[in-house]
Scaffold this motif. Structure first.
Motif, PDB file in Angstrom:
ATOM      1  N   ASP A 285       0.830  -1.215   0.000  1.00 25.96           N
ATOM      2  CA  ASP A 285       0.000   0.000   0.000  1.00 25.96           C
ATOM      3  C   ASP A 285       0.856   1.253   0.000  1.00 25.96           C
ATOM      4  O   ASP A 285       0.566   2.231  -0.705  1.00 25.96           O
ATOM      5  CB  ASP A 285      -0.921  -0.006   1.230  1.00 25.96           C
ATOM      6  CG  ASP A 285      -2.004  -1.067   1.130  1.00 25.96           C
ATOM      7  OD1 ASP A 285      -2.265  -1.526  -0.007  1.00 25.96           O
ATOM      8  OD2 ASP A 285      -2.574  -1.429   2.168  1.00 25.96           O
ATOM      9  N   LYS A 286       1.915   1.235   0.818  1.00 29.61           N
ATOM     10  CA  LYS A 286       2.800   2.403   0.878  1.00 29.61           C
ATOM     11  C   LYS A 286       3.489   2.637  -0.459  1.00 29.61           C
ATOM     12  O   LYS A 286       3.629   3.787  -0.915  1.00 29.61           O
ATOM     13  CB  LYS A 286       3.854   2.199   1.982  1.00 29.61           C
ATOM     14  CG  LYS A 286       3.300   2.329   3.397  1.00 29.61           C
ATOM     15  CD  LYS A 286       4.399   2.214   4.419  1.00 29.61           C
ATOM     16  CE  LYS A 286       3.843   2.368   5.840  1.00 29.61           C
ATOM     17  NZ  LYS A 286       3.282   3.708   6.075  1.00 29.61           N
ATOM     18  N   GLN A 288       2.405   1.697  -3.449  1.00 33.32           N
ATOM     19  CA  GLN A 288       1.413   2.197  -4.408  1.00 33.32           C
ATOM     20  C   GLN A 288       1.091   3.662  -4.145  1.00 33.32           C
ATOM     21  O   GLN A 288       0.888   4.446  -5.073  1.00 33.32           O
ATOM     22  CB  GLN A 288       0.139   1.359  -4.318  1.00 33.32           C
ATOM     23  CG  GLN A 288       0.297  -0.047  -4.899  1.00 33.32           C
ATOM     24  CD  GLN A 288      -0.948  -0.896  -4.717  1.00 33.32           C
ATOM     25  OE1 GLN A 288      -1.796  -0.614  -3.864  1.00 33.32           O
ATOM     26  NE2 GLN A 288      -1.048  -1.963  -5.509  1.00 33.32           N
ATOM     27  N   GLY A 289       1.060   4.068  -2.851  1.00 35.20           N
ATOM     28  CA  GLY A 289       0.810   5.469  -2.507  1.00 35.20           C
ATOM     29  C   GLY A 289       1.922   6.367  -3.002  1.00 35.20           C
ATOM     30  O   GLY A 289       1.672   7.463  -3.527  1.00 35.20           O
ATOM     31  N   SER A 293       1.466   9.308  -5.737  1.00 36.05           N
ATOM     32  CA  SER A 293       1.822  10.700  -5.446  1.00 36.05           C
ATOM     33  C   SER A 293       2.873  11.219  -6.412  1.00 36.05           C
ATOM     34  O   SER A 293       2.870  12.395  -6.791  1.00 36.05           O
ATOM     35  CB  SER A 293       2.321  10.813  -4.001  1.00 36.05           C
ATOM     36  OG  SER A 293       3.487  10.020  -3.831  1.00 36.05           O
TER      37      SER A 293
END
Length: 300
Positions: A285-286, A288-289, A293
């Motif tokens: 998740d991190k 992909q974040g 961004s």
């Protein structure tokens, strides 16, 4: 690298996969952190080795080892359900007690099975080539256990056991005795773990009182690796993935040992694999974040 090393890792992965299937029953089906397996794995090895050493039929020794593991699991279940001891602590108590039990069973810290008749030598005596005997036993055992577990978990009792792990209050309101489900699940789990211990002891031709240390970590690592790599959409797929995870785990260990990792660091490496696998959803998740961004920054 020598291909025989990978062949050996594959065979070990199959024999240990039965232990992993046992850990799966408590960890995933019952949602129960059971540390009894560190003791019940060595218990299976100790019982089988002692009976083989005394001249009994190796198949009888393996079956008695399976039954002994089931008894150990049920005792953990009784400690938890009847005496209200926390799951983690009840497993630790059984694990500690089994260390002394295993010493009593073997009569000493280890038993050598060199030149003894084992189920592997029995199979070679039937005409199976020696280099294939372990593979045949491993494949047959893992396939039978997967089939039996799949059939059981799709019965009415199996669904009740799965529901006990998902939502105890809901299944209790339907009249199911969750205490019985837990004891049965722990019995099945530790029976499989002890069965695996009996096979491993006859494969490596010795049983040692300390051979179960870290079993739970190996089991968890194999389950997580299997689910991440091979998926868990259906029950049968998950059971097969768990077995494949055990094989992949053994392959990874064989590779890192070939690359020069000291065997004394193996437990540390295993713990790192489990931690990385458990953290993989958060890390994903991190990542992909960060990618999202970065793209939004470029477009601005």
């Amino acid at each position: 690298m020598d291909l025989s090393i990978f062949a050996g890792a594959f065979e070990q992965g199959l024999l240990w996969s039965i232990m992993v299937l046992g850990v799966y029953v408590t960890f995933r089906v019952l949602d129960y952190a059971d540390l009894t397996v560190d003791g019940s794995f060595a218990l299976g090895a100790a019982v089988a080795a002692r009976l083989v050493f005394e001249g009994y039929d190796p198949w009888l020794g393996t079956i008695v080892a399976l039954a002994a593991g089931a008894v150990a699991g049920v005792i953990t279940g009784i400690l938890h359900t009847q005496f209200k001891i926390a799951p983690l602590l009840s497993g630790i108590l059984s694990m500690i007690a089994l260390y002394s039990v295993n010493l009593r069973v073997m009569g000493k810290a280890n038993i050598s099975l060199l030149r003894m008749e084992t189920i592997i030598s029995r199979l070679t005596g039937l005409g199976v080539p020696g280099e294939w005997a372990v593979l045949v036993i491993g494949l047959a055992s893992a396939s039978i256990v997967i089939l039996l577990l799949w059939l059981f978990l799709n019965t009415e009792i199996g669904f009740a056991m799965r529901a006990t792990g998902d939502n105890q209050q809901m299944i209790r309101s339907l009249g199911v005795n969750t205490n019985v489900m837990k004891m049965a699940g722990l019995g099945i789990s530790n029976a499989l773990v002890a069965f695996s211990g009996a096979l491993v002891a006859q494969y490596q031709n010795f049983a040692d009182v300390g051979m179960g240390i870290g079993t739970i970590v190996v089991g968890l690592a194999s389950i997580i690796i299997g689910e991440v790599l091979f998926g868990n959409k259906t029950m049968v797929r998950t059971l097969i993935a768990v077995v494949l995870g055990s094989i992949v785990y053994r392959m990874v260990i064989a590779i890192v040992l070939q690359l020069g990792l000291p065997p004394t660091d193996l437990r540390l490496f295993t713990a790192l694999i489990v931690a990385l696998a458990l953290a993989s959803p958060v890390l994903k998740d991190k990542l992909q974040g960060l990618i999202a961004s970065g793209r939004s920054g470029q477009s601005a």
